[in-house]
Write an enzyme that holds these catalytic residues in place. Structure first.
Site: not given
Ligand SMILES: *Cc1c(COP(=O)(O)O)cnc(C)c1O
Length: 393
Positions: A58, A111, A183, A208
């Protein structure tokens, strides 16, 4: 090797800088949750930061770090922070920059979930928001408040393909000491480098274009400086928004062909946009490569190419949109974007259905708006598919 001086396509293949002791040509999947220390002192030094070393996945893992290093280099940033999804990246930035009493200023066509959580979840923690057309610079200046802690942009915006001038907004924000996050999912660093234009943070849904094969959900943040990097990394680690090593391996593999894929898809997208613009069933087309795009000059200045995302409005509105979507055979009727396959979707009933109708119309997301993500199939096949689908109207 040092990849700093290499061209972009070479960086796509070679950047990352993690070497494997077995001499593996590709960084392997370090599918482990934890790492052994050589002895107690080594463990103590890793924890105190005196010595660099992996502790627990992590917090960091070689397969993930390779991807983080590569993305930081491609975006010309200080450091990359890989996340389990694009939304985990968005939330890391929101949580790292905002808090009770803070205000975010953002574009009105974003988005869907990036806006939706700000309107439904974050008010519970005392965060205020303003959504507006960020291409109107005077309105941006007027809407900044003393408690504005983040200007959050998406350009081209989803799904309207409206652009925001990153350099101009960054200048306005920095005069007032406010950081700017972009973004960059629709462009990828191949077409646009927000940090070079003045932004402070870049984020991606690597689901994407970066991964590009519609088989992974993943996110990335690239911070422009050390202080921002450390603040956001702490949020990612403690919220548990980390990526998995297997995810990182797949995305690193997809990243190698990013330039080839985007280049081919945008060449086809230009032809698709021209075809749509000349079609009698189409009211208008929004594509940064068309001179009819209201911000064509900005697109030429800010982006290396127009990309592979097209929106268009059908004269027949929602009903015509449904017919086209039920008519396609090659293109997949699916949300998401940036994969090798052409995808088509209807924002008003799908990705942006949670935005209330008046707000949606105000942001330019009309009932007849259709969004296409052009893939890498033969362009003749994509055009033939759209031609036959449009004939159903
Ligand atoms: C898909 C997407 C996101 C969210 O990413 P996930 O990987 O689906 O969590 C954020 N921003 C944009 C522009 C996107 O297209």
């Amino acid at each position: 090797m040092d990849t700093k001086e290499l061209g972009f396509h070479s960086k796509l293949v070679h950047s990352g800088g993690v070497t494997d002791s077995m001499g593996s040509a590709v960084t392997p999947i370090y599918q482990t949750s934890t790492f052994q220390f050589r002895d107690a002192d080594h463990g103590a030094r890793c924890f105190s930061g005196e010595e660099e070393g992996y502790i627990y996945t992590r917090l960091g893992n070689p397969t993930i770090q390779e991807l983080e290093n590569a993305m930081a280099e491609l975006e010309n940033g200080y450091g990359g922070i890989a996340t389990s999804s694009g939304m985990a990246a968005v939330n890391t930035v929101y949580l790292g920059c905002l808090g009770a009493g803070a205000h975010i200023l953002s574009h009105d066509a974003l988005y869907g979930p990036s806006r939706n959580i700000m309107e439904t979840l974050y008010p519970r923690y005392g965060v205020e928001y303003t959504y507006l057309d960020t291409s109107d610079h005077e309105n941006v200046k007027r809407s900044i408040r003393p408690n504005t802690r983040l200007i959050y942009l998406e350009t081209p915006a989803n799904p309207t393909i409206g652009l925001t001038d990153i350099a101009a907004i960054s200048a306005i924000a920095h005069e007032r000491g406010i950081p700017v996050c972009v973004d960059n999912t629709f462009c990828s660093p191949y077409l646009q480098k927000p940090l070079d234009l003045g932004a402070d943070i870049v984020l991606h849904s690597m689901t994407k274009f970066i991964n590009g094969h519609a088989d992974v959900v993943a996110g990335m943040i690239v911070a422009g400086n050390r202080e921002t990097y450390q603040r956001l990394r702490t949020v990612m680690v403690n919220m548990g928004f980390n990526m998995d090593p297997h995810q990182a391996f797949l995305v690193r593999r997809g990243l190698k062909t990013l330039g080839l894929r985007v280049e081919r898809a945008q060449t086809s997208a230009m032809k698709v946009a021209e075809f749509l613009e000349g079609h009698e069933a189409v009211e208008w087309v929004r594509y940064p490569g068309l001179r009819s795009h209201p911000q064509y000059d900005l697109a030429c200045r800010q982006m290396k190419g127009p990309g592979a995302m097209i929106s268009f409005e059908l004269k027949g509105g929602l009903e015509a949109g449904k017919k086209v979507m039920n008519g396609v055979k090659l293109a997949l009727l699916a949300v998401s974007l940036g994969g090798v396959e052409t995808l088509i979707q209807h924002p008003a009933s799908m990705t942006h259905s949670k935005v209330p109708e008046p707000e949606r119309i105000k942001a330019g997301i009309t009932g007849g708006l259709v969004r296409i993500s052009v893939g890498i199939e033969d362009v003749e096949d994509i055009l033939a598919d759209l031609e036959q689908a449009l004939s159903h109207i």
